[in-house]
Enzyme design. Sequence first.
Site, PDB file in Angstrom:
ATOM      1  N   ASP A 162      43.009  42.656  32.626  1.00  0.00           N
ATOM      2  CA  ASP A 162      43.601  41.731  31.647  1.00  0.00           C
ATOM      3  C   ASP A 162      45.128  41.846  31.669  1.00  0.00           C
ATOM      4  O   ASP A 162      45.688  42.923  31.472  1.00  0.00           O
ATOM      5  CB  ASP A 162      43.058  42.038  30.253  1.00  0.00           C
ATOM      6  CG  ASP A 162      41.529  41.958  30.199  1.00  0.00           C
ATOM      7  OD1 ASP A 162      40.951  41.112  30.911  1.00  0.00           O
ATOM      8  OD2 ASP A 162      40.928  42.751  29.466  1.00  0.00           O
ATOM      9  N   ASP A 170      44.501  46.782  37.261  1.00  0.00           N
ATOM     10  CA  ASP A 170      44.121  46.492  35.891  1.00  0.00           C
ATOM     11  C   ASP A 170      43.683  45.025  35.842  1.00  0.00           C
ATOM     12  O   ASP A 170      44.095  44.219  36.675  1.00  0.00           O
ATOM     13  CB  ASP A 170      45.311  46.743  34.961  1.00  0.00           C
ATOM     14  CG  ASP A 170      45.010  46.347  33.533  1.00  0.00           C
ATOM     15  OD1 ASP A 170      43.925  46.708  33.020  1.00  0.00           O
ATOM     16  OD2 ASP A 170      45.848  45.660  32.928  1.00  0.00           O
TER      17      ASP A 170
HETATM   18 MG   LIG Z   1      46.101  45.006  30.974  1.00  0.00          MG
END
Ligand SMILES: [Mg+2]
Length: 175
Positions: free
Chosen positions: A15, A13
């Site tokens: 962010d 992932d």
């Molecule tokens: Mg995230």
Amino acid sequence: MSTSAPRATVFLDRDGVINRRIIDDYVTCREEMVLLAGVPEALRALQAAGYRLAVVTNQRGIAVGRMTRAAVDDVHLYLNSLLAPVGVRLDDIYVCPHDRHEGCGCRKPDPGLLDQANRDQPVDWAASFLVGDSDSDIAAGRARAVTTIKVAGDGDGRADWIVADLPAAVARILA
Ligand SMILES: [Mg+2]
Ligand SMILES: [Zn+2]
């Protein structure tokens, strides 16, 4: 259609794992892409160990007009430029640009971005990992039975491992 051998992959992932998450907003430009501590070195260690690095990121801000796809692609060019000095290049970056109710199949918690990665180059699922900071990340990883690692989060506790941050996740993957 690739004919290469299945590859151990670390799905990342973006962010909150690679870069600072912006609460209730999106990374819309280069200035807002700020790496978290220890990330370049952690990614370098994974890459040196032979893992394919595949970012899988929901960017609903595209669907709602907060930023363009071109702006997101530019942020990713910049991200790779931040990693280059330590010798890291992200192998792949997969983006879901859709809104919540479009039924696209690629927005996490659905595993469509992982499937895209597998179409580009077969994934050795049993030897692969997903690192995320939200329950939707973990759900996407669970859907393809990779080892799931939750960082910096609370949530429903369904991840296989819970660690502080990406460097800690990498230390455990490589242990
Ligand atoms: Mg995230
Ligand atoms: Zn999508």
